[in-house]
Design an enzyme around this catalytic site. Structure first.
Site, PDB file in Angstrom:
ATOM      1  N   LYS A  79      27.220  45.930  27.903  1.00 55.58           N
ATOM      2  CA  LYS A  79      26.655  45.140  29.009  1.00 55.58           C
ATOM      3  C   LYS A  79      25.707  46.041  29.802  1.00 55.58           C
ATOM      4  O   LYS A  79      25.998  47.223  30.019  1.00 55.58           O
ATOM      5  CB  LYS A  79      27.808  44.649  29.891  1.00 55.58           C
ATOM      6  CG  LYS A  79      27.393  43.756  31.054  1.00 55.58           C
ATOM      7  CD  LYS A  79      28.621  43.249  31.799  1.00 55.58           C
ATOM      8  CE  LYS A  79      28.280  42.299  32.934  1.00 55.58           C
ATOM      9  NZ  LYS A  79      29.483  41.812  33.658  1.00 55.58           N
ATOM     10  N   SER A 154      29.929  36.822  34.001  1.00 54.40           N
ATOM     11  CA  SER A 154      28.610  37.419  33.928  1.00 54.40           C
ATOM     12  C   SER A 154      28.362  38.191  32.632  1.00 54.40           C
ATOM     13  O   SER A 154      27.212  38.489  32.330  1.00 54.40           O
ATOM     14  CB  SER A 154      28.394  38.347  35.125  1.00 54.40           C
ATOM     15  OG  SER A 154      29.321  39.422  35.090  1.00 54.40           O
ATOM     16  N   SER A 178      34.677  38.013  34.605  1.00 52.34           N
ATOM     17  CA  SER A 178      33.447  38.123  33.805  1.00 52.34           C
ATOM     18  C   SER A 178      33.600  38.634  32.380  1.00 52.34           C
ATOM     19  O   SER A 178      32.631  38.624  31.631  1.00 52.34           O
ATOM     20  CB  SER A 178      32.429  39.004  34.529  1.00 52.34           C
ATOM     21  OG  SER A 178      31.768  38.224  35.488  1.00 52.34           O
TER      22      SER A 178
HETATM   23  N1  GLN Z   1      31.994  34.697  38.628  1.00 56.11           N
HETATM   24  C1  GLN Z   1      32.454  35.689  39.548  1.00 56.11           C
HETATM   25  C2  GLN Z   1      31.348  36.031  40.515  1.00 56.11           C
HETATM   26  O1  GLN Z   1      30.352  35.422  40.448  1.00 56.11           O
HETATM   27  C3  GLN Z   1      32.938  36.898  38.826  1.00 56.11           C
HETATM   28  C4  GLN Z   1      31.881  37.756  38.306  1.00 56.11           C
HETATM   29  C5  GLN Z   1      32.407  38.993  37.646  1.00 56.11           C
HETATM   30  O2  GLN Z   1      33.571  39.047  37.237  1.00 56.11           O
HETATM   31  N2  GLN Z   1      31.558  39.992  37.582  1.00 56.11           N
HETATM   32  O3  GLN Z   1      31.456  36.867  41.350  1.00 56.11           O
END
Ligand code: GLN
Length: 489
Positions: A79, A154, A178
């Site tokens: 990532k 994400s 994420s």
């Molecule tokens: N969807 C969550 C957010 O928008 C988690 C994102 C993540 O785990 N990086 O913050």
């Protein structure tokens, strides 16, 4: 014969060690696959083809000389929130569009130590804020099972790349779901380790008390392999745990016989939970019972407030962490003004997308004088109650089973004007981050439209072995992980 790019880590390692295939051939097959499919899927922000082939040649030499490690010659991808020395690391943001880290993250170094081959860097929501990968500044990654749908986020690039066989395994980061959520949407396995299990050194910070790096793979065994490579203490991260690293591979075969699986009834009755997801996850729990696990009901009364608490705490930490992007130290600078404050304003307005700006505003507001007690302090108190809920639940059970997400992957654009709807879709995942506990998503079925659905298993702190054992037992008893998306070229 299966195509080389379809191999799991375990299969590839076997063939490499027996010299039936070379890492160069395997890496080339993966690079060809990326060239063929990624114009459609758009999982990669950077493909490091030349460097990957050079690493593959080194791996083949190491194999010839009998100097192998656990991932010798295996093509993986990272990532783009994880620093890679000499390779652009954008975090999905304009503000870091041209940032080339002068150092490797701890996990990058660990993968290199294990002689893995890095084929590239994967798309993500900007600064890991989002659940769809639509908030990348560069491109929208598509779900390989249906390219009109989001891959989740994400770590959407990390999940889509594994699902489409464009790398054998990947790393993602999980602050509120994420890793688990995109794994669920793309039909791959994703593991969020215990907070502190994996060093955050070189992980671009979003919310430092929640962020954790973890693997995504085609199988549970492959995730165990990747976790084995990256887990462990790192003096460069003060929150990394000095706990010894167990043998995760050995844990795989322990099975679930006699394990007590906690069922939080509220998680199966929430409004907004798609009945297809509820049924599929219930059937998965029945499979675990058939394998010898027993179910017990557990209560997690405060997790209902998890979304509210998370969306105060995470933006507060983000607003502090992102203060460093001021046009001076890193990345983009808008040089249009001679005046310092104006330079900051212009740089941050141009460099950050709408979702990131929303988080910075929310967090800065919540932390400002007079509001701190009402928001950040309150949210931190809720966080403590959630931790206590889990501690009480784990007195009664060994693992907790629940859905990963309330619905299968949604169409691209579905949440475009409704960030709150996107935030609510994190309801089953983010409590694990607030409590610091590990969680895994393992494929457990498909919707009527053929979209993957995941089963989430949560464990107590440092119980990754138990998660892996249960998920592996489930996977071995089912066929879902063998199904592949059909991508028309
Ligand atoms: N969807 C969550 C957010 O928008 C988690 C994102 C993540 O785990 N990086 O913050």
């Amino acid at each position: 014969m299966t195509h080389l790019y379809e191999l799991t880590i375990a299969q590839a390692r076997d063939l490499l060690q027996r010299k039936e295939i070379s890492s160069v051939a395997l890496t080339q097959a993966v690079l060809d696959r990326i060239a063929a499919l990624d114009p459609t899927v758009q999982a990669f922000l950077t493909v490091t083809a030349e460097a990957a082939l050079a690493e593959a040649r080194q791996a083949d030499a190491a194999i010839a000389q009998g100097r192998t490690a656990s991932l010798t010659g295996i093509p993986v991808a990272l990532k783009d929130v994880i620093c890679t020395q000499g390779v652009r690391t954008t975090c999905g943001s304009r503000i870091l569009e041209n940032f080339i880290p002068p150092y490797d993250a701890f996990v990058t170094r660990r993968l290199k130590d294990q002689q893995a081959v890095m084929v590239g860097k994967l798309n993500m929501d900007e600064f890991a804020m989002g659940s769809t990968t639509e908030h990348s500044a560069f491109q929208v990654t598509r779900n390989p099972w249906n390219t009109a749908c989001i891959p989740g986020g994400s770590s959407g690039g990390s999940a889509a790349a594994v699902a489409a066989d464009m790398c054998l395994a990947s790393l993602g980061s999980d602050t509120g779901g994420s890793i688990r959520q995109p794994a669920s949407h793309c039909g791959v396995v994703g593991l969020k380790p215990t907070y502190g299990r994996v060093s955050r050194f070189g992980l671009v910070a979003f919310a430092s008390s929640l962020d954790q790096i973890g693997p995504l793979g085609k199988t549970v065994a492959d995730c165990a392999e990747m976790l084995q490579a990256i887990a462990g203490h790192d003096p460069a991260d003060a929150t990394s745990a000095p706990q010894p690293v167990p043998d995760y591979r050995a844990a795989l075969t322990r099975g679930v016989h006699g394990l007590r699986i906690g069922i939080p009834r509220s998680h199966f009755e929430s409004p907004g939970l798609d009945p297809q997801v509820a049924d599929t996850v219930r059937r998965a729990v029945a499979t675990l019972e058939a394998l010898g696990a027993v179910t017990v009901e557990v209560a997690l009364p405060h997790t209902d407030y998890g979304v509210a608490a998370y969306y105060v705490i995470a933006p507060c930490e983000a607003s502090s962490n992102l203060a460093r992007y001021d046009g001076v130290k890193y990345g983009l600078r808008d040089g249009g003004s001679e005046e310092l404050l104006e330079m900051y304003r212009a740089t941050r307005s141009r460099g950050f997308g709408a979702e990131v700006q929303r988080r910075v505003l929310l967090g800065t507001y919540a932390l400002s004088a007079g509001y701190y007690d009402a928001y950040y302090r309150k949210a931190s108190q809720v966080r403590t109650l959630i931790m206590r809920d889990f501690a009480a639940a784990f007195e009664k059970c060994d693992l907790i089973a629940s859905p990963v997400t309330p619905t299968p992957a949604t169409p691209i654009g579905a949440h475009a004007d409704d960030p709150l709807a996107m935030y609510l879709s994190d309801m089953y995942t983010l409590s694990a981050n607030l409590a610091g506990i590990p969680g895994i998503s393992v494929p457990c079925g498909f919707s009527a439209d053929g979209l993957p659905i995941g089963l989430q298993l949560l464990g107590s702190h440092f119980q990754e072995e138990r998660l892996l054992a249960a998920a592996h037992a489930f996977e071995q008893a089912t066929e879902y992980h063998r199904k592949k998306p059909v991508l028309s070229l």
